[in-house]
Motif scaffolding. Sequence first.
Motif, PDB file in Angstrom:
ATOM      1  N   MET A 148     141.335  32.129  14.087  1.00 58.34           N
ATOM      2  CA  MET A 148     140.173  32.046  14.941  1.00 58.34           C
ATOM      3  C   MET A 148     138.934  32.414  14.303  1.00 58.34           C
ATOM      4  O   MET A 148     137.953  31.615  14.518  1.00 58.34           O
ATOM      5  N   THR A 149     138.922  33.025  12.954  1.00 61.48           N
ATOM      6  CA  THR A 149     137.814  33.185  12.150  1.00 61.48           C
ATOM      7  C   THR A 149     137.636  32.060  11.250  1.00 61.48           C
ATOM      8  O   THR A 149     136.335  31.651  11.351  1.00 61.48           O
ATOM      9  N   LEU A 150     138.489  31.573  10.763  1.00 59.03           N
ATOM     10  CA  LEU A 150     138.227  30.291   9.899  1.00 59.03           C
ATOM     11  C   LEU A 150     138.146  29.293  10.597  1.00 59.03           C
ATOM     12  O   LEU A 150     137.562  28.058  10.161  1.00 59.03           O
ATOM     13  N   ASN A 151     138.725  29.115  11.622  1.00 59.95           N
ATOM     14  CA  ASN A 151     138.543  27.954  12.589  1.00 59.95           C
ATOM     15  C   ASN A 151     138.801  26.645  11.897  1.00 59.95           C
ATOM     16  O   ASN A 151     139.726  26.441  11.350  1.00 59.95           O
ATOM     17  N   SER A 152     137.517  25.766  11.984  1.00 59.40           N
ATOM     18  CA  SER A 152     137.647  24.312  11.477  1.00 59.40           C
ATOM     19  C   SER A 152     137.681  24.345   9.999  1.00 59.40           C
ATOM     20  O   SER A 152     137.774  23.393   9.394  1.00 59.40           O
ATOM     21  N   ARG A 153     137.615  25.529   9.291  1.00 62.18           N
ATOM     22  CA  ARG A 153     137.640  25.396   7.821  1.00 62.18           C
ATOM     23  C   ARG A 153     139.040  25.242   7.328  1.00 62.18           C
ATOM     24  O   ARG A 153     139.205  24.776   6.175  1.00 62.18           O
ATOM     25  N   ILE A 154     139.749  25.595   8.341  1.00 63.07           N
ATOM     26  CA  ILE A 154     141.510  25.324   8.035  1.00 63.07           C
ATOM     27  C   ILE A 154     141.732  23.873   8.207  1.00 63.07           C
ATOM     28  O   ILE A 154     141.884  23.333   9.096  1.00 63.07           O
ATOM     29  N   LYS A 155     142.333  23.196   6.838  1.00 64.78           N
ATOM     30  CA  LYS A 155     142.779  21.912   6.958  1.00 64.78           C
ATOM     31  C   LYS A 155     144.127  21.609   6.814  1.00 64.78           C
ATOM     32  O   LYS A 155     144.614  20.524   7.067  1.00 64.78           O
ATOM     33  N   ALA A 156     144.939  22.667   6.446  1.00 59.10           N
ATOM     34  CA  ALA A 156     146.287  22.710   6.212  1.00 59.10           C
ATOM     35  C   ALA A 156     146.834  24.002   6.315  1.00 59.10           C
ATOM     36  O   ALA A 156     146.272  25.098   6.181  1.00 59.10           O
TER      37      ALA A 156
END
Length: 423
Positions: free
Chosen positions: A219-227
């Motif tokens: 939830m915190t990293l959100n769209s930063r997570i790519k994989a």
Amino acid sequence: MMNIVCVPTGLIDLEHPQKGIETISESGFDSILFDMAACCPPDELEKMGKPGGRIDDSRYPAGLAESIAPLLKQCLERKMHISIVRAPRLFRNTKRCDLTDVLSDLAKECIKICARAGCRQLIVSPVFAGVPHGTEWDVNRKYYLGLVNIARENDVTILLESQFRDMNGHLIRGICMDVNETAAWIDRLNRDAGEERFGFCMDIGVCTICGQGVQELTMTLNSRIKAVILRDCDGQHDTSMLPFTCINYGHLQTDWTGLILGLRENCYDGSLIIDFGSNTMTYSHLLRPQMLRMAKMTADYFRWQIAIKAVIKKYDKRVLFGAGNMCRNYMKCYGREFPPLFTCDNDENRWGGQIEGLEIRPPEALRELEQDCVIFICNIYYGEIEKQLRQMKIRNPVAYFSDEYMPPRYFNGIEGKSVTKND
């Protein structure tokens, strides 16, 4: 749509990769992650030069492309895509603190290999060996920003990942383990790069061993997570097991519920990387194809569970098929945000009744739907009901709803009420 990626540990011989690629392809995978450690292992990096000296091994970094050439050729022939590459890295308990420039050169060569393979993502672990406490950001900022120009030229996104520290054989939290700090790092790097050139690869095995809150992290990293790397472990050892297989006294060791709910809430659509190398390495060659097929089914299951909310959200109009507990759970969880027009059921005794305020109609009512209205099957007999709909010549889109991973806040609100029938 989420991309399913296989980690081919123990499956591919780099010099003769044809058989391994065929086995992976025949199991339903069309995408792999390639770890350049297979060409440039940590133990060889440890031997490079002398502290403070120059590289004396001419194979690196230029020799990496030659090492991977047979694999690229076979992937092209079998239409197997290398969608993610991982750059070489040092042992986590290394004493070498003079190889940052070497790692940078290797990462740059890996970016060129990514471009050659048609790959757009490269995992580059942060540097932390020998880095004085409090200077980690400054060291890694210089390290990562040194890769920006060549990454931009080759249209490659660089993914950071969390790292353990090895404290006398015990794995403890290392760099990029604080979720807020990690988010700040990625945002600063993208700001300095002037574009979104950096993201995050979330390794569930690392989260389990270090006791990270998986749902909070997503939830915190959100769209930063790519994989996202899907692998199970016992919470103590750095193993890569098939998800749902590490059990202790009947309890899962990994918080798969938190992962699914977090990614579902974020409408995640990046890569799902399934890593089961520890299983593969111990299985007989005769059994590995069956293990691969199970891995593909498991990855597809995760994709389905994570995407449920995104699929519901995709349609403006929807109806349900099924008037039991799964329908009730849909209404409790999503009924207010994504209200259905009605539900239907094969049990004629329920027709004309209501469930959670939703009208129950016979299946024939589905013939009156507009073509852009989706039918969500809320019953475990998914295949049989979809077949029934097709036999009825209903051409509306059909999707499956599952309530296995409902947000916990809804559990207490679910009551075992009977269906009410209108008089």
